[in-house]
Design an enzyme around this catalytic site. Sequence first.
Site, PDB file in Angstrom:
ATOM      1  N   HIS A  99       0.852  -1.185   0.000  1.00  0.00           N
ATOM      2  CA  HIS A  99       0.000   0.000   0.000  1.00  0.00           C
ATOM      3  C   HIS A  99       0.891   1.239   0.000  1.00  0.00           C
ATOM      4  CE1 HIS A  99      -2.944   2.896   1.641  1.00  0.00           C
ATOM      5  NE2 HIS A  99      -3.894   2.037   1.297  1.00  0.00           N
TER       6      HIS A  99
ATOM      7  N   ASP B 263       2.313  -4.714   7.776  1.00  0.00           N
ATOM      8  CA  ASP B 263       1.038  -4.038   7.527  1.00  0.00           C
ATOM      9  C   ASP B 263      -0.056  -5.094   7.628  1.00  0.00           C
ATOM     10  OD1 ASP B 263      -1.252  -2.866   6.547  1.00  0.00           O
ATOM     11  OD2 ASP B 263      -0.393  -2.268   4.624  1.00  0.00           O
TER      12      ASP B 263
ATOM     13  N   GLN C 123      -5.267  -5.770   6.477  1.00  0.00           N
ATOM     14  CA  GLN C 123      -6.193  -6.705   5.843  1.00  0.00           C
ATOM     15  C   GLN C 123      -6.168  -8.095   6.486  1.00  0.00           C
ATOM     16  OE1 GLN C 123      -8.350  -5.713   3.646  1.00  0.00           O
ATOM     17  NE2 GLN C 123      -7.483  -3.704   3.191  1.00  0.00           N
TER      18      GLN C 123
ATOM     19  N   LYS D  34     -11.349  -0.817   9.633  1.00  0.00           N
ATOM     20  CA  LYS D  34     -11.448  -2.040   8.835  1.00  0.00           C
ATOM     21  C   LYS D  34     -11.859  -3.250   9.681  1.00  0.00           C
ATOM     22  CE  LYS D  34      -8.330  -1.021   4.971  1.00  0.00           C
ATOM     23  NZ  LYS D  34      -8.109   0.406   5.141  1.00  0.00           N
TER      24      LYS D  34
ATOM     25  N   CYS E  40      -4.754   2.484  -3.839  1.00  0.00           N
ATOM     26  CA  CYS E  40      -3.507   2.921  -3.186  1.00  0.00           C
ATOM     27  C   CYS E  40      -2.371   1.942  -3.442  1.00  0.00           C
ATOM     28  CB  CYS E  40      -3.720   3.121  -1.691  1.00  0.00           C
ATOM     29  SG  CYS E  40      -4.848   4.461  -1.292  1.00  0.00           S
TER      30      CYS E  40
END
Length: 486
Positions: free
Chosen positions: A195, A272, A275, A298, A441
């Site tokens: 991202h 990261d 997700q 999220k 992104c």
Amino acid sequence: MVNTNTDKQGQPLTKFCSCIDEQKEPTMEGLVVKLPSFPFLSPNISSSSSSSTFRLGFRRFSASISAAVNEGFVSLGQLTRPDFPILHQEVNGSKLVYLDNAATSQKPTAVLKSLQNYYEAYNSNVHRGIHYLSAKATDEYELARKKVAAFINASDSAEIVFTRNATEAINLVAYSWGLSNLKPRDEIILTIAEHHSAIVPWQIVAQKTGAILKFVSLDENEVPDVEKLREMISTSTKLVVVHHVSNVLGSVLPIEDIVIWAHAVGAKVLVDACQSVPHMVVDVQGLDADFLVASSHKMCGPTGIGFLFGKSNLLLTMPPFLGGGEMISDVFLDHSTYAEPPSRFEAGTPAIGEAIGLGAAIDYLSGIGMQKIHDYEMELANYLFEKLCSVPNIRIYGPKPSDDVHRAALCSFNIENIHPTDIATFLDQQHGVAIRSGHHCAQPLHRHLGVNASARASLHFYNTEEDVDNFIQSLKDTVSFFNSFK
């Protein structure tokens, strides 16, 4: 081929039908573009029914509900949908089908009530007052930190730093740890599938320090090439920045292995997990990552708050990211001393209500069980991929699911000669289906794939196979509409 007549954001330059020749514009006369309307519908399942409905996050499944899920009588999506008021409405005259969960998730009633309760019952600043409201707000704010720590199995709540979002959390590491530890010719390894928030901060730091960014490309299955990553790690490597789950490809990286390889040469690893944390069990002690970031919005929590996990020994050595109130120990006219982590990195009044709302979201998710959520979403992921493959001239990005390859419950795709933003617009205005279009992104990844943009459908545990079926039927109708102009 996908139409590439786009602006810098990957959006079509024409307002609606970028794939239609201007000479054919008169054929658009028959299209009625609907304006949004939002009448609420009654949920299909009464949220007051204790025998068949998943209760709010502070409670566990009843035995009858667990049995129903295990026996396949009702899906997790059907059970939890009543807890999400926003899902029970019409958009543009059609029942809302929300498939944009990789961008942001919807919020259950438990989270909405926690925010309302904070502002109605004990709104006050934290850490600064001795009166009841301030003490209550402080207790709940710090309790939220403990909930985050337990949710990702951090060893201590002091390893959790609240930030505005995951982007700020990465910037915190970049400016505090990065500027203090990187020097010329040091290497930072990333993948081309990261991202932007995991790329741009390190570009800035590299320009300031002379460090070098090195990028891992994709393998033949359109997954970041893990073997190339392993080969790229050397004694010059000081940091590896990787996603856990790709927001475009749906692929899942073996973080445990990557951490072992990096630590073998003394490098740190930043993950990261935006997700992954909302969709699976994430154990930071098991992963052994040095830093990990995620966003509340999220994971069914409020916007405006995220968190950084950092190992205690690292946080203790890092200088402040921002200066001001809260993050100090003592202030003199010529110098200041700083608080211990996490306060050192939380300057000013924090997002108190949002942190409490995040705690309520964690209660809700934990009440369901992250393994149960993950197992259900894996079934949905396979169902979505299989159904999308039935759409003519479609190109789905990322690996094909198999017994050995697991995809997240999202698919980014393009359809020949139809711009993804035209697809998303038509789905919304004609069918009430919400998906995402653009570069998500991830412009470097899209350039590698040879396109400016893609469409993306992404699911969460409150989605159902019926949602997928409605989406696929609407998508086929969309394709038929645009193909009629050929």
